[in-house]
Design an enzyme around this catalytic site. Sequence first.
Site, mmCIF file in Angstrom:
data_model
loop_
_atom_site.group_PDB
_atom_site.id
_atom_site.type_symbol
_atom_site.label_atom_id
_atom_site.label_comp_id
_atom_site.label_asym_id
_atom_site.label_seq_id
_atom_site.Cartn_x
_atom_site.Cartn_y
_atom_site.Cartn_z
ATOM 1 N N GLU A 105 -2.757 6.933 7.968
ATOM 2 C CA GLU A 105 -3.634 7.687 7.071
ATOM 3 C C GLU A 105 -4.581 8.517 7.925
ATOM 4 O O GLU A 105 -4.984 8.082 9.011
ATOM 5 C CB GLU A 105 -4.492 6.729 6.221
ATOM 6 C CG GLU A 105 -3.892 6.381 4.895
ATOM 7 C CD GLU A 105 -4.763 5.421 4.083
ATOM 8 O OE1 GLU A 105 -5.990 5.348 4.296
ATOM 9 O OE2 GLU A 105 -4.191 4.735 3.230
ATOM 10 N N LYS A 149 0.817 -1.221 0.000
ATOM 11 C CA LYS A 149 0.000 0.000 0.000
ATOM 12 C C LYS A 149 0.848 1.267 0.000
ATOM 13 O O LYS A 149 0.473 2.259 -0.637
ATOM 14 C CB LYS A 149 -0.936 0.003 1.204
ATOM 15 C CG LYS A 149 -1.975 -1.093 1.119
ATOM 16 C CD LYS A 149 -2.992 -0.973 2.237
ATOM 17 C CE LYS A 149 -3.942 -2.136 2.141
ATOM 18 N NZ LYS A 149 -5.144 -1.965 2.917
ATOM 19 N N ARG A 193 -5.604 -8.434 -8.497
ATOM 20 C CA ARG A 193 -6.244 -9.747 -8.675
ATOM 21 C C ARG A 193 -7.692 -9.549 -9.067
ATOM 22 O O ARG A 193 -8.179 -8.426 -9.119
ATOM 23 C CB ARG A 193 -6.180 -10.499 -7.345
ATOM 24 C CG ARG A 193 -6.839 -9.673 -6.238
ATOM 25 C CD ARG A 193 -7.045 -10.444 -4.972
ATOM 26 N NE ARG A 193 -7.333 -9.590 -3.834
ATOM 27 C CZ ARG A 193 -8.530 -9.173 -3.464
ATOM 28 N NH1 ARG A 193 -9.599 -9.491 -4.163
ATOM 29 N NH2 ARG A 193 -8.690 -8.407 -2.405
ATOM 30 N N HIS A 211 -14.738 -3.312 7.992
ATOM 31 C CA HIS A 211 -13.987 -2.798 6.846
ATOM 32 C C HIS A 211 -13.978 -3.780 5.676
ATOM 33 O O HIS A 211 -13.116 -3.731 4.815
ATOM 34 C CB HIS A 211 -12.543 -2.453 7.206
ATOM 35 C CG HIS A 211 -12.433 -1.492 8.349
ATOM 36 N ND1 HIS A 211 -12.991 -0.240 8.309
ATOM 37 C CD2 HIS A 211 -11.841 -1.617 9.554
ATOM 38 C CE1 HIS A 211 -12.744 0.369 9.454
ATOM 39 N NE2 HIS A 211 -12.051 -0.441 10.233
HETATM 40 P P1 ADP Z 1 -8.070 -3.706 2.704
HETATM 41 O O1 ADP Z 1 -6.740 -3.885 2.063
HETATM 42 O O2 ADP Z 1 -8.232 -4.475 3.947
HETATM 43 O O3 ADP Z 1 -9.159 -3.872 1.719
HETATM 44 P P2 ADP Z 1 -8.446 -0.833 2.444
HETATM 45 O O4 ADP Z 1 -7.338 0.140 2.577
HETATM 46 O O5 ADP Z 1 -8.908 -1.138 1.069
HETATM 47 O O6 ADP Z 1 -8.064 -2.187 3.177
HETATM 48 O O7 ADP Z 1 -9.673 -0.319 3.304
HETATM 49 C C1 ADP Z 1 -10.803 -1.121 3.546
HETATM 50 C C2 ADP Z 1 -11.926 -0.264 4.118
HETATM 51 O O8 ADP Z 1 -11.503 0.362 5.338
HETATM 52 C C3 ADP Z 1 -12.369 0.894 3.237
HETATM 53 O O9 ADP Z 1 -13.320 0.494 2.276
HETATM 54 C C4 ADP Z 1 -12.946 1.858 4.263
HETATM 55 O O10 ADP Z 1 -14.227 1.463 4.685
HETATM 56 C C5 ADP Z 1 -11.993 1.683 5.437
HETATM 57 N N1 ADP Z 1 -10.881 2.650 5.361
HETATM 58 C C6 ADP Z 1 -9.638 2.418 4.878
HETATM 59 N N2 ADP Z 1 -8.866 3.524 4.961
HETATM 60 C C7 ADP Z 1 -9.644 4.492 5.498
HETATM 61 C C8 ADP Z 1 -9.433 5.853 5.857
HETATM 62 N N3 ADP Z 1 -8.253 6.451 5.686
HETATM 63 N N4 ADP Z 1 -10.467 6.540 6.406
HETATM 64 C C9 ADP Z 1 -11.664 5.940 6.619
HETATM 65 N N5 ADP Z 1 -11.916 4.671 6.309
HETATM 66 C C10 ADP Z 1 -10.929 3.933 5.757
HETATM 67 P P1 ADP Z 2 -12.303 -7.843 -2.283
HETATM 68 O O1 ADP Z 2 -11.197 -6.847 -2.126
HETATM 69 O O2 ADP Z 2 -12.196 -8.656 -3.501
HETATM 70 O O3 ADP Z 2 -13.597 -7.233 -2.055
HETATM 71 P P2 ADP Z 2 -12.009 -9.002 0.347
HETATM 72 O O4 ADP Z 2 -11.328 -7.852 0.992
HETATM 73 O O5 ADP Z 2 -13.367 -9.366 0.799
HETATM 74 O O6 ADP Z 2 -12.038 -8.912 -1.208
HETATM 75 O O7 ADP Z 2 -11.054 -10.260 0.453
HETATM 76 C C1 ADP Z 2 -11.298 -11.411 -0.307
HETATM 77 C C2 ADP Z 2 -10.597 -12.576 0.296
HETATM 78 O O8 ADP Z 2 -9.200 -12.397 0.207
HETATM 79 C C3 ADP Z 2 -10.867 -12.779 1.759
HETATM 80 O O9 ADP Z 2 -10.818 -14.156 1.990
HETATM 81 C C4 ADP Z 2 -9.722 -12.082 2.439
HETATM 82 O O10 ADP Z 2 -9.514 -12.576 3.719
HETATM 83 C C5 ADP Z 2 -8.609 -12.411 1.482
HETATM 84 N N1 ADP Z 2 -7.535 -11.414 1.440
HETATM 85 C C6 ADP Z 2 -7.566 -10.236 0.805
HETATM 86 N N2 ADP Z 2 -6.404 -9.576 0.923
HETATM 87 C C7 ADP Z 2 -5.600 -10.370 1.662
HETATM 88 C C8 ADP Z 2 -4.246 -10.265 2.139
HETATM 89 N N3 ADP Z 2 -3.471 -9.210 1.887
HETATM 90 N N4 ADP Z 2 -3.761 -11.294 2.864
HETATM 91 C C9 ADP Z 2 -4.521 -12.364 3.129
HETATM 92 N N5 ADP Z 2 -5.784 -12.525 2.698
HETATM 93 C C10 ADP Z 2 -6.326 -11.555 1.981
#
Ligand code: ADP
Ligand code: ADP
Length: 500
Positions: A202, A118, A294, A237
Amino acid sequence: MPSIKRILVANRGEIAVRVIRACKEWGIRSIAVFSEVDRKALHVQLADEAFPLGGNSPQESYLNLDKILRIATDAQADAVHPGYGFLSENPVFAERLEELGIIFVGPTGASIRKMGDKTEARKLATHLGIPTVSGTLDPISDVSTGTESAERIGFPVLLKAAAGGGGKGMRIVKCREEFHTAFGTAKSEAFSAFGDDRIYIEKYIDAPRHIEIQILADTFNNILYLGERECSIQRRHQKIIEESPSVIVDDRFRKELGEAAVALAREAQYVNAGTMEFLVDSTGAYYFLEMNTRLQVEHPVTEAVTGIDLVKEQIRVASGERLVIRQNEIVVRGHAIECRICAEDPANNFFPSTGLLTRYQVPEGKVRVDNGFREGDQLSVYYDSLLAKVIVWGTDRSEAIGSMKRALSEFTVQGVKTTIPFCRFALEHESFIDGNFSTDFVERHFDSTRLTCGDDEEKIAAAVAGALLWTSEHQSQGNSEVIGPRREGRWKGLRFEGHR
Ligand code: ADP
Ligand code: ADP
Ligand code: MG
């Protein structure tokens, strides 16, 4: 028809089934792998060939890189599709396959390294002038520098794992006093979840909307964007209801986000399907959040509104073929919604629910169900809780909502708790219907204490109705502290509401 003839699917559940079905439709031989508990799983039964991984924990089975590489070689696979989760964003897996002369259906290891981290992805976006959430560009080295940065950014802040995913590895810090402890906890949580303890900061954006752009790229420098998905209905989240298009995205905004996504993908020399995630705040400002290198869980809503089969396109570009579609031919038609049916208890904070699926009947009619399980299957503690995804399409948003409500009313599950009652609650909620919601929908509107009647469908439906009544009563009393829907609509007039 692609040149690939044999694909090993390095995954399980609904996504393995989804990929195996795409292979079948193209006459490609599908090869499944399975853990001990998955010996009789649907993905194993549907595949043309299946090989045991042994063990049950992800480390022993679906994350066992060496074993999967050995099976791929022995089974003479031309290609490996990783699905999502597990090894899908592991650059070493992509590289080791390449060394073996086996195609990884995804980007190169180098692109995964660049965009899967990230902090690296944020740097690339900043370099291109694409807005990112304010925060640190590099991981934090120690508590005192971290505290200084957090003060500069302004509390509340979010501590995030550089390697995070699946909603894990995030911690809100509301004030300076909390920073020290939160930093230590976040670091150790990140290490145990991802084997990487790098943490960055962040700014915590209050109640944003999650909007993401699907991209598709071939090896000839053609990169397309396939519209957006709104994924703001989340728990922990992690997304639970997704839709395309988003009610706050008009043509101009779609183009702006799409072009930003394509610029980022081009800079990362990205190939195959990928997703750029953005947050949009209540003023309409957008920020690049992260890239998922992916196929995404919610890809079917994009397929429904564009008519493009993303898995087949992934296989096509992995075979070295050119994308046949052009950007100006991509049209977003109608409205699609997906509900994730997870084995979780919405009445108990969405706690995972395991056990025997004593009854399991998926909806039929005008609906797409991407399902990984059948009646009689045992749900184990080892893997993700996702059972199935229900996807509907309508000429407009309200038709899609109606179709989803009908479909969910026909989905019968007994033996485990599921997210169906929550999805039905959301679909009935006026904030959802009005398109006036953000990522805090669950905390703000969902009163889970009303869903404690056991797993009897009728009782749950009554409880949902009760919760709705309770909500509307409180709203009419003006109790906005607790559940107020902000009727004036922070999102109203922000973009357009043509998709209601
Ligand atoms: P992940 O890799 O687990 O998907 P993300 O960075 O995509 O993590 O964030 C997942 C969710 O967490 C976002 O859709 C949002 O709801 C929340 N989130 C992430 N970063 C922020 C932020 N800086 N401020 C508020 N909510 C956040
Ligand atoms: P999407 O981003 O496709 O909406 P999710 O955040 O719901 O997906 O994650 C999809 C699947 O991948 C879940 O089983 C989640 O636990 C797994 N996953 C996503 N990112 C990671 C990561 N960085 N490490 C381990 N598992 C992950
Ligand atoms: Mg994400």
